[in-house]
Design a protein around this motif. Sequence first.
Motif, PDB file in Angstrom:
ATOM      1  N   TYR A  90       0.831  -1.210   0.000  1.00  0.00           N
ATOM      2  CA  TYR A  90       0.000   0.000   0.000  1.00  0.00           C
ATOM      3  C   TYR A  90       0.865   1.260   0.000  1.00  0.00           C
ATOM      4  CZ  TYR A  90      -4.089  -2.920   1.028  1.00  0.00           C
ATOM      5  OH  TYR A  90      -5.092  -3.845   0.972  1.00  0.00           O
ATOM      6  N   SER A  91       1.976   1.214   0.733  1.00  0.00           N
ATOM      7  CA  SER A  91       2.877   2.372   0.773  1.00  0.00           C
ATOM      8  C   SER A  91       3.487   2.630  -0.599  1.00  0.00           C
ATOM      9  CB  SER A  91       3.987   2.143   1.804  1.00  0.00           C
ATOM     10  OG  SER A  91       3.438   1.991   3.107  1.00  0.00           O
ATOM     11  N   LYS A  92       3.832   1.559  -1.300  1.00  0.00           N
ATOM     12  CA  LYS A  92       4.386   1.704  -2.648  1.00  0.00           C
ATOM     13  C   LYS A  92       3.330   2.278  -3.593  1.00  0.00           C
ATOM     14  CE  LYS A  92       7.452   1.192  -5.898  1.00  0.00           C
ATOM     15  NZ  LYS A  92       8.647   2.068  -5.944  1.00  0.00           N
ATOM     16  N   ALA A  93       2.074   1.820  -3.439  1.00  0.00           N
ATOM     17  CA  ALA A  93       0.981   2.338  -4.274  1.00  0.00           C
ATOM     18  C   ALA A  93       0.787   3.833  -4.041  1.00  0.00           C
ATOM     19  CB  ALA A  93      -0.311   1.588  -3.970  1.00  0.00           C
ATOM     20  N   ILE A  94       0.906   4.260  -2.795  1.00  0.00           N
ATOM     21  CA  ILE A  94       0.755   5.685  -2.458  1.00  0.00           C
ATOM     22  C   ILE A  94       1.867   6.504  -3.097  1.00  0.00           C
ATOM     23  CG2 ILE A  94       0.797   7.349  -0.557  1.00  0.00           C
ATOM     24  CD1 ILE A  94      -0.504   5.094   1.176  1.00  0.00           C
ATOM     25  N   GLU A  95       3.087   5.957  -3.104  1.00  0.00           N
ATOM     26  CA  GLU A  95       4.209   6.656  -3.736  1.00  0.00           C
ATOM     27  C   GLU A  95       3.989   6.806  -5.241  1.00  0.00           C
ATOM     28  OE1 GLU A  95       7.802   4.616  -2.887  1.00  0.00           O
ATOM     29  OE2 GLU A  95       7.583   4.739  -0.703  1.00  0.00           O
ATOM     30  N   LEU A  96       3.420   5.781  -5.846  1.00  0.00           N
ATOM     31  CA  LEU A  96       3.221   5.798  -7.297  1.00  0.00           C
ATOM     32  C   LEU A  96       2.068   6.694  -7.723  1.00  0.00           C
ATOM     33  CD1 LEU A  96       3.709   1.986  -7.977  1.00  0.00           C
ATOM     34  CD2 LEU A  96       5.205   3.819  -8.790  1.00  0.00           C
ATOM     35  N   ASP A  97       1.018   6.739  -6.914  1.00  0.00           N
ATOM     36  CA  ASP A  97      -0.186   7.486  -7.293  1.00  0.00           C
ATOM     37  C   ASP A  97      -0.839   8.076  -6.048  1.00  0.00           C
ATOM     38  OD1 ASP A  97      -2.468   8.514  -8.379  1.00  0.00           O
ATOM     39  OD2 ASP A  97      -3.412   6.593  -8.813  1.00  0.00           O
ATOM     40  N   ASP A  98      -0.691   9.378  -5.860  1.00  0.00           N
ATOM     41  CA  ASP A  98      -1.252  10.032  -4.679  1.00  0.00           C
ATOM     42  C   ASP A  98      -2.653  10.582  -4.928  1.00  0.00           C
ATOM     43  OD1 ASP A  98      -0.699  12.120  -6.349  1.00  0.00           O
ATOM     44  OD2 ASP A  98       0.211  13.405  -4.818  1.00  0.00           O
TER      45      ASP A  98
END
Length: 583
Positions: free
Chosen positions: A278-286
Motif C-alpha cells: 500500500y505504501s508503494k501504491a501511495i508513492e506511485l499514485d497520490d
Amino acid sequence: MADEAKAKGNAAFSAGNFNDAIRHFTEAINLAPTNHVLYSNRSAAYASLNQFSEALGDAQKTVEIKPDWSKGYSRLGAAHLGLHNYNDAVSSYKKGLEIDPTNEALKSGLADAESAAARSSSRSRAGPGSGSNPFGEAFGPEMWVRLASDPSTRAYLEQPDFVKMLQDIQKSPNNLNLYLKDQRVMQALGVLLNLKFQTRGDDAEMAGEDAGSASQPAEETVKKEKRVEKEVEPEPEPMDVSSEEKEKKERKVQAQKEKEAGNAAYKKKEFETAIQHYSKAIELDDEDVSFLTNRAAVYLEMGKYEDCIKDCDRAVERGRELRSDYKMVARALTRKGTALTKMAKTSKDYEPAIEVFQKALTEHRNPDTLKKLNDALKAKKDLEQQEYFDPLIADEEREKGNQFFKEQKYPDAIKHYSEAIKRNPKDHKAYSNRAASYTKLGAMPEGLKDAEKCIELDPTFSKGYTRKGAVQFFMKEYEKALETYQAGLKHDPHNQELLDGVRRCVEQINKASRGDLTPDELKERQAKGMQDPEIQNILTDPVMRQVLSDFQENPKAAQEHMKNPSVMDKIQKLISAGIVQVK
C-alpha cells in the motif's frame, strides 16, 4: 454532478471514444453552462472527429467565457486550421501568445498555421499546372498527430532517424522520393493518405500500381479527411504532455497492481507485507484515496491506532482536494472513529470518536457507521455510570433523602434519591423510597415505575410490593393491587403491610360485588375498567360474551359456567370493574 460528467468525458476521450466524450461533456455543460473548460474539452472531441465547425463553435464559446485563458485560443486556432482558415488560425494563436508568451503549444500551433498559410499561398500563385509534389499536403502540420494516433506508426515516432526523414520531407515534399524504400515511410504515407500498403519483407510496394497513379485520389482523400490534434487528455496539449501522461498512466497501473498485492496480503493477515504494498501504491499514485484507507485498515488490525488516524486524516484532506467520492471520505472518517474508540479509556475519550462518526454520516449515511455511532454512545454512557458509581456516596444521598421525606419535603427527597440511584443503579432501596415520594406527590405513573424496578432488582424485598400495591390501590386498580400484595406475601407471608393491603383491596372488590357503590363511584369504576386492556379483551372474547348472555337468559347454562375457575375469575374481574353487577 458536472465534475462527474466531466471525468467520464475525459476518460472516454483518453480511450478514443470521442462520441461518448462529447455526450458526457454536453451533459456537464448542461449542469454548468458557464464552465469554459467543458467547452474547451468538447471542442477537442469534435476536432478529433473532424467536426471542425462544431469544434469552432465551442472554441469561440470558450474564449467568450474566459478571454484571458490561453488554451481557449489554442482550441480556436486548431479549429480554424482544420477548416483551412489559415489566417484566422494564425490570428488565434497570436492572441493566445499575447496572454501566455512562453506557451510552447501555442508557439508550435502558430508555426504550423503560418507554414500551412505559406504553402496555401504558394500553391495559389503557382496555379494548377505547377510541378509541386502531389503528396505535399499529406505532410502538413497535422501529420505528427495523425501518425501518433495510429497504432501502426506510433512507435516509429520514438526513432530519431524516422523523425529526421519526416522532417526532411515536411520541409520539401519532393524529398519523399529519397525515402520510399524505407518501409516505415511507406507505412506512414499510407496512414496519411488513408490507403492500405502491402509491406512484406523487402518487396514492399504500394497497393496501387505506382505512386503516380495513387497520388491523385490520395490527395483528394487527404483533403476530405484532415484532422486536428488528438490529445491524451482534453485539457493538456498533446505534444507537450503526452510523454508525461504516458508515464502517469503507467504509474497508475503499477499502483493498482501494488494495491491488489496489498489486498491479497491483508486477507492472509500478512500485515507488514500489505503495508509495504500500500505504501508503494501511495508513492506511485497520490490521487487514489483508497490506498490510504486500505493502509489505515491494516494499521487498525495491527493495533497501530495513531498511524491509522494519521492515514485517515490524510485521506480526508486529500479526498476533499481531489473531490473524491463522498463515500470514500465517509469511509476514512468511520475508520478514524473506530480507531478512536479502540483507544478510549474514559467516557470523555469517546467524545471525539462520536463527533467523527457523526461527520461520517453527514458525508454518507452508512448503516455500519450508524451502528458504530450507537455503540460508541452506549459505551460512553456505560463508562459514565461506572465512573460515577460510588456505593458509599449513594448511601449518604439516600439517607439525606430519608431525612427530607420525614420532613415531608418530597421534591428534595426525590432529588437525593435520584442522585443515590446515579451513584448506585443497583440500589433497590433508593427506588423503593423514591416510589414512596412520587406517591405522596400524586405522581402515580412514576411511582409505579420505580416500584416495579425495585421488585426487579430484589424480588424478595417486601417494601417493593407494598409500594407497588399502594400505587395501584390509589389508582383504583383493586384487582391488580390485590395480585401485587398476594405476590409479596409469597416471599413474606406474615408482613402486616401486605396483609392490610389485601384486606383493603378485598373490601373494595366486595363493595362492587354487593352493589354498594354510589352512582358516581360506579361510573368512575366503569370508565376506568373500560380503559383496562384486560377488561377489553374479556368483553371482546366470543366465549365470554356467550357466557354473559347465558347468565342473563339461560340460568342452567350459567350454573355450568360457574364450575369453570377461569370463567369465574374473569366474571369476578368484570364485577370488580363495575361492568357486571350482581343483584
